[in-house]
Write an enzyme that holds these catalytic residues in place. Structure first.
Site, mmCIF file in Angstrom:
data_model
loop_
_atom_site.group_PDB
_atom_site.id
_atom_site.type_symbol
_atom_site.label_atom_id
_atom_site.label_comp_id
_atom_site.label_asym_id
_atom_site.label_seq_id
_atom_site.Cartn_x
_atom_site.Cartn_y
_atom_site.Cartn_z
ATOM 1 N N TYR A 104 -5.302 2.951 11.805
ATOM 2 C CA TYR A 104 -4.018 2.674 11.145
ATOM 3 C C TYR A 104 -3.043 1.908 12.045
ATOM 4 O O TYR A 104 -1.830 1.965 11.816
ATOM 5 C CB TYR A 104 -3.387 3.987 10.676
ATOM 6 C CG TYR A 104 -3.989 4.523 9.386
ATOM 7 C CD1 TYR A 104 -4.025 3.739 8.220
ATOM 8 C CD2 TYR A 104 -4.495 5.815 9.317
ATOM 9 C CE1 TYR A 104 -4.571 4.238 7.040
ATOM 10 C CE2 TYR A 104 -5.039 6.318 8.123
ATOM 11 C CZ TYR A 104 -5.065 5.517 7.002
ATOM 12 O OH TYR A 104 -5.596 6.007 5.821
ATOM 13 N N ASN A 150 -3.121 10.626 -0.838
ATOM 14 C CA ASN A 150 -3.570 9.890 -2.031
ATOM 15 C C ASN A 150 -5.101 9.752 -2.119
ATOM 16 O O ASN A 150 -5.620 8.804 -2.676
ATOM 17 C CB ASN A 150 -2.858 8.531 -2.109
ATOM 18 C CG ASN A 150 -3.068 7.700 -0.865
ATOM 19 O OD1 ASN A 150 -3.889 8.048 -0.015
ATOM 20 N ND2 ASN A 150 -2.371 6.593 -0.766
ATOM 21 N N HIS A 169 -9.250 6.007 0.729
ATOM 22 C CA HIS A 169 -8.910 4.777 1.453
ATOM 23 C C HIS A 169 -9.931 3.706 1.085
ATOM 24 O O HIS A 169 -11.092 4.026 0.824
ATOM 25 C CB HIS A 169 -8.976 5.013 2.973
ATOM 26 C CG HIS A 169 -8.938 3.744 3.766
ATOM 27 N ND1 HIS A 169 -7.755 3.108 4.068
ATOM 28 C CD2 HIS A 169 -9.933 2.964 4.268
ATOM 29 C CE1 HIS A 169 -8.037 1.983 4.738
ATOM 30 N NE2 HIS A 169 -9.350 1.883 4.873
ATOM 31 N N LYS A 226 -10.181 11.085 1.864
ATOM 32 C CA LYS A 226 -9.263 11.612 2.875
ATOM 33 C C LYS A 226 -9.304 13.154 2.873
ATOM 34 O O LYS A 226 -9.863 13.774 1.942
ATOM 35 C CB LYS A 226 -7.857 11.094 2.582
ATOM 36 C CG LYS A 226 -7.731 9.564 2.731
ATOM 37 C CD LYS A 226 -6.291 9.120 2.481
ATOM 38 C CE LYS A 226 -6.119 7.633 2.650
ATOM 39 N NZ LYS A 226 -4.714 7.210 2.426
HETATM 40 P P1 IDP Z 1 -3.472 1.609 1.035
HETATM 41 O O1 IDP Z 1 -4.087 2.916 1.523
HETATM 42 O O2 IDP Z 1 -3.329 1.599 -0.465
HETATM 43 O O3 IDP Z 1 -4.157 0.396 1.590
HETATM 44 P P2 IDP Z 1 -1.299 1.126 2.940
HETATM 45 O O4 IDP Z 1 0.026 0.521 2.589
HETATM 46 O O5 IDP Z 1 -2.241 0.358 3.795
HETATM 47 O O6 IDP Z 1 -1.972 1.594 1.566
HETATM 48 O O7 IDP Z 1 -0.967 2.518 3.646
HETATM 49 C C1 IDP Z 1 -1.983 3.257 4.276
HETATM 50 C C2 IDP Z 1 -1.784 4.722 3.988
HETATM 51 O O8 IDP Z 1 -0.581 5.162 4.610
HETATM 52 C C3 IDP Z 1 -1.589 5.075 2.500
HETATM 53 O O9 IDP Z 1 -2.791 5.193 1.788
HETATM 54 C C4 IDP Z 1 -0.847 6.385 2.608
HETATM 55 O O10 IDP Z 1 -1.744 7.461 2.866
HETATM 56 C C5 IDP Z 1 0.027 6.170 3.828
HETATM 57 N N1 IDP Z 1 1.371 5.712 3.437
HETATM 58 C C6 IDP Z 1 1.733 4.482 3.037
HETATM 59 N N2 IDP Z 1 3.044 4.422 2.757
HETATM 60 C C7 IDP Z 1 3.527 5.672 2.976
HETATM 61 C C8 IDP Z 1 4.827 6.261 2.855
HETATM 62 O O11 IDP Z 1 5.818 5.605 2.493
HETATM 63 N N3 IDP Z 1 4.909 7.582 3.182
HETATM 64 C C9 IDP Z 1 3.843 8.332 3.614
HETATM 65 N N4 IDP Z 1 2.614 7.798 3.739
HETATM 66 C C10 IDP Z 1 2.457 6.500 3.426
#
Ligand code: IDP
Length: 137
Positions: free
Chosen positions: A49, A112, A115, A9
């Protein structure tokens, strides 16, 4: 043999973690069968997304993921989908197991670093969104 979609990312690229993350992927033994660095157009980010469209963080997520270049990676290997998810660690770095990418390099759920597709269906869909067939080896 499975293929999955992985991405470094914008935070990871900006912080100079590309080589480190590619090194982990290659040391693990996955083959990189597609690779490109580019800024994701807004429309592609929203499509990628789409499952989070109704979530309160959707706007922030799209703004972040389009904020700078990403490295899109197509990976191939045995159990690559779950294997790459395991290497990344939990979505919230605070819950990520020690030694995972998110535990080692991230502090916030929003930014984070990486992806990874979460299922064979997502992998096929996301590889199709990010790569043309001729861009995959
Ligand atoms: P993943 O990336 O581990 O599959 P997902 O739940 O699919 O996680 O969420 C996609 C992305 O959305 C996450 O990697 C993160 O960057 C963002 N995200 C998820 N939950 C939150 C939140 O509560 N606050 C801000 N960003 C979030």
């Amino acid at each position: 043999m499975e293929r999955t979609f992985a991405m470094i990312k914008p935070d990871g690229v900006q912080r100079g973690l590309t080589a480190e993350i590619l090194a982990r992927i290659q040391r693990k033994g996955y083959r990189v069968v597609g690779l490109k660095q580019f800024v994701i157009p807004r429309e592609l980010a929203e499509t990628h997304y789409a499952e989070h469209k109704e979530r309160p963080f959707f706007g922030e997520l799209v703004t972040f993921i389009t904020s700078g270049p990403v490295v899109a990676i197509a990976l191939e290997g045995e159990n690559a989908i779950l294997g790459w998810r395991g290497m990344m660690g939990a979505t919230n770095p605070a819950n990520a197991a020690p030694g995972t990418i998110r535990a080692d390099y991230a502090t916030t759920t929003g930014e984070n670093v990486t992806h990874g597709s979460d299922s064979p269906e997502s992998a096929e869909r996301e590889l199709g969104l990010f790569f043309k067939p001729e861009e995959l080896l």
